[in-house]
Design a protein around this motif. Structure first.
Motif, PDB file in Angstrom:
ATOM      1  N   UNK B 235      55.819 130.642  81.100  1.00  0.00           N
ATOM      2  CA  UNK B 235      56.089 129.216  80.971  1.00  0.00           C
ATOM      3  C   UNK B 235      54.817 128.422  80.750  1.00  0.00           C
ATOM      4  N   UNK B 236      55.007 127.155  80.433  1.00  0.00           N
ATOM      5  CA  UNK B 236      53.878 126.266  80.180  1.00  0.00           C
ATOM      6  C   UNK B 236      54.331 124.871  80.563  1.00  0.00           C
ATOM      7  N   UNK B 237      53.512 124.185  81.334  1.00  0.00           N
ATOM      8  CA  UNK B 237      53.883 122.834  81.749  1.00  0.00           C
ATOM      9  C   UNK B 237      54.185 121.991  80.515  1.00  0.00           C
ATOM     10  N   UNK B 238      55.285 121.269  80.547  1.00  0.00           N
ATOM     11  CA  UNK B 238      55.626 120.396  79.431  1.00  0.00           C
ATOM     12  C   UNK B 238      56.439 121.090  78.350  1.00  0.00           C
ATOM     13  N   UNK B 239      56.607 122.404  78.442  1.00  0.00           N
ATOM     14  CA  UNK B 239      57.426 123.127  77.466  1.00  0.00           C
ATOM     15  C   UNK B 239      58.774 123.439  78.115  1.00  0.00           C
ATOM     16  N   UNK B 240      59.831 123.058  77.442  1.00  0.00           N
ATOM     17  CA  UNK B 240      61.167 123.136  78.029  1.00  0.00           C
ATOM     18  C   UNK B 240      61.576 124.572  78.331  1.00  0.00           C
ATOM     19  N   UNK B 241      61.424 125.448  77.367  1.00  0.00           N
ATOM     20  CA  UNK B 241      61.827 126.843  77.563  1.00  0.00           C
ATOM     21  C   UNK B 241      61.017 127.737  76.645  1.00  0.00           C
ATOM     22  N   UNK B 242      60.357 128.716  77.213  1.00  0.00           N
ATOM     23  CA  UNK B 242      59.722 129.741  76.383  1.00  0.00           C
ATOM     24  C   UNK B 242      59.539 131.002  77.214  1.00  0.00           C
ATOM     25  N   UNK B 243      59.659 132.132  76.545  1.00  0.00           N
ATOM     26  CA  UNK B 243      59.537 133.406  77.260  1.00  0.00           C
ATOM     27  C   UNK B 243      59.524 134.538  76.236  1.00  0.00           C
ATOM     28  N   UNK B 244      59.386 135.765  76.760  1.00  0.00           N
ATOM     29  CA  UNK B 244      59.591 136.951  75.939  1.00  0.00           C
ATOM     30  C   UNK B 244      61.024 137.414  76.169  1.00  0.00           C
ATOM     31  N   UNK B 245      61.716 137.771  75.089  1.00  0.00           N
ATOM     32  CA  UNK B 245      63.131 138.174  75.161  1.00  0.00           C
ATOM     33  C   UNK B 245      63.278 139.550  74.528  1.00  0.00           C
ATOM     34  N   UNK B 246      64.105 140.386  75.169  1.00  0.00           N
ATOM     35  CA  UNK B 246      64.288 141.747  74.658  1.00  0.00           C
ATOM     36  C   UNK B 246      65.413 141.761  73.623  1.00  0.00           C
ATOM     37  N   UNK B 247      65.152 142.433  72.514  1.00  0.00           N
ATOM     38  CA  UNK B 247      66.141 142.482  71.432  1.00  0.00           C
ATOM     39  C   UNK B 247      66.894 143.812  71.450  1.00  0.00           C
ATOM     40  N   UNK B 248      67.877 143.912  70.566  1.00  0.00           N
ATOM     41  CA  UNK B 248      68.758 145.089  70.550  1.00  0.00           C
ATOM     42  C   UNK B 248      67.997 146.375  70.244  1.00  0.00           C
ATOM     43  N   UNK B 249      66.891 146.259  69.480  1.00  0.00           N
ATOM     44  CA  UNK B 249      66.113 147.454  69.158  1.00  0.00           C
ATOM     45  C   UNK B 249      65.097 147.795  70.253  1.00  0.00           C
ATOM     46  N   UNK B 250      65.181 147.100  71.388  1.00  0.00           N
ATOM     47  CA  UNK B 250      64.299 147.395  72.511  1.00  0.00           C
ATOM     48  C   UNK B 250      62.968 146.667  72.453  1.00  0.00           C
ATOM     49  N   UNK B 251      62.717 145.950  71.369  1.00  0.00           N
ATOM     50  CA  UNK B 251      61.439 145.252  71.218  1.00  0.00           C
ATOM     51  C   UNK B 251      61.517 143.856  71.807  1.00  0.00           C
ATOM     52  N   UNK B 252      60.345 143.352  72.190  1.00  0.00           N
ATOM     53  CA  UNK B 252      60.257 142.017  72.780  1.00  0.00           C
ATOM     54  C   UNK B 252      59.803 141.015  71.727  1.00  0.00           C
ATOM     55  N   UNK B 253      60.411 139.846  71.763  1.00  0.00           N
ATOM     56  CA  UNK B 253      59.914 138.754  70.915  1.00  0.00           C
ATOM     57  C   UNK B 253      59.603 137.544  71.799  1.00  0.00           C
ATOM     58  N   UNK B 254      58.640 136.746  71.377  1.00  0.00           N
ATOM     59  CA  UNK B 254      58.291 135.513  72.092  1.00  0.00           C
ATOM     60  C   UNK B 254      58.933 134.343  71.377  1.00  0.00           C
ATOM     61  N   UNK B 255      59.524 133.437  72.155  1.00  0.00           N
ATOM     62  CA  UNK B 255      60.223 132.282  71.582  1.00  0.00           C
ATOM     63  C   UNK B 255      59.861 131.032  72.373  1.00  0.00           C
ATOM     64  N   UNK B 256      59.628 129.931  71.671  1.00  0.00           N
ATOM     65  CA  UNK B 256      59.408 128.629  72.308  1.00  0.00           C
ATOM     66  C   UNK B 256      60.460 127.651  71.794  1.00  0.00           C
ATOM     67  N   UNK B 257      61.204 127.051  72.720  1.00  0.00           N
ATOM     68  CA  UNK B 257      62.274 126.107  72.344  1.00  0.00           C
ATOM     69  C   UNK B 257      61.896 124.680  72.724  1.00  0.00           C
ATOM     70  N   UNK B 265      68.921 134.492  75.657  1.00  0.00           N
ATOM     71  CA  UNK B 265      68.891 135.887  76.107  1.00  0.00           C
ATOM     72  C   UNK B 265      69.908 136.723  75.333  1.00  0.00           C
ATOM     73  N   UNK B 266      71.149 136.231  75.332  1.00  0.00           N
ATOM     74  CA  UNK B 266      72.245 136.968  74.685  1.00  0.00           C
ATOM     75  C   UNK B 266      72.042 137.016  73.174  1.00  0.00           C
ATOM     76  N   UNK B 267      71.531 135.918  72.619  1.00  0.00           N
ATOM     77  CA  UNK B 267      71.274 135.850  71.176  1.00  0.00           C
ATOM     78  C   UNK B 267      70.308 136.966  70.765  1.00  0.00           C
ATOM     79  N   UNK B 268      69.238 137.131  71.521  1.00  0.00           N
ATOM     80  CA  UNK B 268      68.236 138.150  71.187  1.00  0.00           C
ATOM     81  C   UNK B 268      68.781 139.553  71.459  1.00  0.00           C
TER      82      UNK B 268
END
Lengths: 461, 374
Positions: B235-257, B265-268
């Motif tokens: 997380x980051x102060x002032x950022x609503x939502x961001x994290x690393x999310x696990x995808x169907x192929x087992x890989x992680x992606x970083x997303x900032x919303x 979570x489910x989308x990824x």
């Protein structure tokens, strides 16, 4: 309308130059903050065993300094802090005082909304140059740089982030969407040595073709052709491979705390700027500098690519399988860190006969039996304080790292002894401290001068 | 090599990353960098990256090659008075010294700033140390992640509610950033020395460089004792939502919303990482895969100017920035131990065959290490 604003560009520049001259004169006369700000602890007695090159006749140890005044809304221009006299050789007291970049003028353009991670990098590079004496004029959009509202906030509601990143600068609000705003900018650029700006910038072509050397901050390498791709600092730490290196292997990857991608890029941009200024001064055509955060993160994380190229497999986060681990102690945590040659010293420090086990004799063996190794190491820390662990480990030449928070660093003896944290004046808070540039030049530091208030920036416009 | 530092000569005692990489960045800008080692003390990177035990192993280490390209190499015993004399002679012909020994090491060899300044008052002397040249902890040693811990960075790195984290030995983050800063300051001091004819002593504390990157945190903590300082997760102060999310192929992606979305979570989880990133980017959302080293190697566009190959085809470190849009061509591969000793002593000090032979026979110069491990 256009004419008057063109003129206002000239006026801005004139005001800016004049103020800068005044500022330099102030520095020259070693004028310091108002007396009420001079409540800085003097240096403690110098360590007896000092054996460095800094004996008094060779060069001057730093004077008690670390003064700075900030929050310009409350501190008018006459409270500009004198930086320490960094070039003064005490044997020639009449030598005029100057800061090393005092002869350069820079413009920092904060254009329409760009990703904050780029803005932080630009601002850090400009701040370093400004603390070193360059006349840095920050161009803010109407309403001010959005960083003015970014956390962490001081109890007054002002942004600590903005104050840290914009010390020693001057600022003016210009609407770069208007023709007149761009014309004013063009005038300013015609008199500057370098211009810092972020991609995508509406003023990029203006900046690239002016007399000033362009220093451009972007998210991605040019080859990616991704100037408009949505971006955040987290995403750049991920893309550059840094997140893959931090955390537990079976759990999600983590970013480093703080704004590390932006700040590493800001340090890089400052170095690029210095190279460009050196070329200018040597009579060469100065190269245009471009820094992308994605490249900087990869460059910092070079062991990932190096390791993958050497072994065919990428290094990655090892968490509890790592040779270096964080262990709890009586009052917090300590990072267990040691090199190959320090293993015997570590063994003597912990003094547990089980460490003599041949399983632990080689690095490969220690890695293979890492859980067993930490089972032996961890209890040694449990009843000791960080201070005690740090001290006894250093006495044996073992570089364990007691983990401190930024709050704890405020009272850190080493930082106090070096006056690394500059005192900041504030009308309501008792004692504010911020890091100075992390270098001492002939024993002297560069005390930051206050960041410009939005009111001042608007007035300048 | 044409560059802003053409005509600048650097006496490089830098080791590992913090020192050796600072001088490498000066070399990239056109400086003539002479790396000083000795048979008795070789750059630890030659050993850390040891690939085999065959003869010449010390010249094949990838981390050494990565960091020391574009330099010439001179091996000279600094504990021998004759070696010390040669260094003082060389210092007269140099503009910059870079060193990151423990404090006092060069002083004891009669090669500290006070001594070299006597030989050459124009010298810019960059001392890069763990804690700086002054203060009660000046003699402390550290290794990379020691400074993650003591600088404050570790305290705000880690999973939510858990212990702090360090960047670890495969990153050693604080070592990397010090050279980004120190290079710019050395250039600034070189400009000043060109103007004034006077050099200076630059005292860099690596720990301070790392804490400097937390300037706003230190300021906020000073203003408010209740300011929260614990591991921040992603997380980051002032950022609503961001994290690393696990995808169907087992890989992680970083997303900032920009606005919270509990369905991310489910989308990824329902998509492969490539498809998830593409879909998010198409919606104007910042997203990227968490690349590993192999992926960085494979993606030339992403690598940009950061990786290049030397004349032997080996991969080495490139630039963190571009000058006029370009990266660098490596002019010379990292030196073998003592590769250019004779060349440099002939060129700069006018030594002849007899003198060079004498230095070699007395063990002052060498091309083989006297040690197997450091």
């Amino acid at each position: 309308m256009t004419g008057s604003l063109l003129d206002s560009g000239e006026v801005i520049f004139a005001l800016w130059s004049a103020t800068n001259r005044v500022l330099q004169r102030r520095l020259s006369s070693d004028l310091v903050c108002r007396p009420s700000f001079e409540t800085v602890a003097t240096r403690p007695p110098q360590d007896e065993d000092f054996a460095g090159p800094a004996n008094a006749s060779a060069y001057e140890r730093r004077a008690p300094s670390g003064r700075a005044c900030i929050l310009p809304g409350h501190a008018p221009s006459d409270s500009v802090a004198a930086s320490s006299n960094i070039f003064d050789d005490r044997t020639v007291p009449s030598e005029p005082l100057s800061l090393p970049l005092a002869r350069f003028t820079l413009v920092e353009v904060n254009d329409r909304p760009v990703a904050p991670c780029l803005r932080l990098a630009t601002s850090l590079a400009g701040k370093i140059a400004a603390d070193l004496g360059a006349a840095v004029l920050k161009i803010e959009p109407p309403g001010g740089d959005p960083v003015r509202r970014m956390p962490p906030l001081l109890p007054t509601g002002e942004s600590a982030l903005f104050h840290f990143l914009n010390t020693s600068k001057r600022s003016v609000v210009l609407d770069l969407d208007s023709e007149s705003g761009r014309a004013s900018l063009q005038r300013l650029l015609g008199k500057a040595d370098a211009v810092l700006f972020e991609e995508p910038a509406s003023v990029a072509s203006l900046a690239r073709t002016s007399r000033a050397t362009p220093i451009e901050i972007a998210a991605f390498p040019v080859e990616m052709d991704a100037a408009t791709r949505p971006v955040s600092e987290l995403v750049l730490q991920a893309l550059g491979g840094l997140m893959h290196m931090i955390g537990e292997p079976a759990r999600k990857p983590l970013k480093l705390g703080g704004h590390q991608a932006s700040y590493a890029a800001g340090l890089t941009a400052f170095t690029g700027l210095a190279a460009a200024l050196a070329a200018r001064e040597a009579g060469q055509r100065a190269p245009a500098v471009r820094v992308s955060l994605a490249e900087v993160v990869q460059w910092v994380n070079w062991k990932a690519a190096s390791g993958a190229a050497a072994t065919g497999a990428s290094p990655g986060r090892e968490g509890r399988n790592s040779e270096f681990q964080v262990v709890p102690c009586r009052d917090g945590h300590v990072a267990v860190v040691y090199t190959l040659t320090q293993w015997p010293a570590l063994r003597r420090l912990i003094a547990d006969p089980r460490l003599e086990d041949p399983r632990f004799a080689t690095r490969a063996g220690r890695r293979q039996h890492i859980a067993a190794l930490y089972e032996i190491l961890t209890p040694w820390f449990a009843d000791k304080s960080r201070e005690e662990i740090g001290r006894t480990a250093q006495a044996k030449g073992v570089p364990f790292g007691p983990i401190f928070t930024p709050a704890e660093l405020l009272a850190n003896e080493q930082y106090l002894a070096r006056s690394f944290l500059a005192e900041v004046a504030h009308p309501t808070a008792d004692r504010l401290l911020m890091p100075q540039l992390p270098v001492q030049w002939n024993g002297r530091s560069f005390a930051p001068r206050p960041a410009p208030s939005l009111e001042q920036a608007e007035l300048a416009a | 090599m044409k560059g802003p530092l053409n005509g600048v000569r650097v006496l490089d005692f830098g080791l590992l990353t913090a020192g050796a990489n600072t001088s490498a960045m000066l070399a990239d800008l056109g400086a003539d960098v002479i790396k000083i080692e000795s048979g008795a003390y070789i750059d630890p990177f030659r050993v850390v990256g040891k690939m085999d035990n065959d003869d010449g192993w010390w010249n094949r280490s990838p981390p050494f090659r990565f960091t020391n390209r574009n330099k010439r190499g001179l091996a000279l015993n600094l504990k021998d008075p004759e070696g010390q004399r040669v260094i003082r002679e060389l210092a007269k012909q140099c503009d910059v010294v870079v060193e990151n020994f423990r404090r006092g090491v060069l002083d004891r060899a009669g090669l500290g700033y006070a001594a070299l300044k006597e030989c050459n008052p124009r010298l810019v002397f960059a001392a890069i140390s763990s804690q700086g040249d002054t203060g009660p902890e000046r003699m402390n040693v550290s290794f990379g992640s020691t400074l993650d811990a003591t600088s404050g960075i570790a305290s705000i790195t880690g999973y939510e509610g858990e212990e702090p984290r360090i960047s670890g030995m495969d990153v050693n983050y604080p070592d990397q950033i010090v050279s980004l800063f120190a290079t710019g300051i050395v250039i600034t001091a070189v400009m000043e020395a060109r103007r004034s004819g006077k050099g200076c002593f630059l005292d860099f504390s690596q720990r301070e460089v790392a804490s400097f990157t937390l300037g706003e945190e230190i300021l906020a903590a000073a203003a408010d004792p209740a300011y929260r300082l614990t591991p921040r997760d992603n997380g980051e102060a002032g950022v609503v939502q961001q994290d690393a999310y696990r995808c169907a192929d087992g890989r992680w992606i970083a997303v900032t919303l920009d606005s919270a979305d509990p369905s991310l979570d489910a989308f990824c989880a329902a998509r492969d990482s490539g498809a998830a990133v593409a879909a998010l980017l198409a919606r104007g959302i910042a997203a990227a895969p968490c690349s590993d080293g192999s992926e960085l190697l494979a993606d030339g566009a992403l690598a940009g100017a950061t990786l290049v190959r030397d004349e032997n085809g080996w991969l080495v470190k490139g630039l963190p920035y571009r000058l006029d849009g370009r990266g660098i061509t490596i002019e010379r591969a990292a030196p073998e131990l003592g590769q250019h000793t004779d060349e440099i002593l002939r060129e700069l000090l006018g030594y002849g065959d007899a003198e060079l032979a004498r230095l070699k026979d007395s063990g002052v110069t060498s091309t083989t290490p006297a040690i197997g491990d450091v």
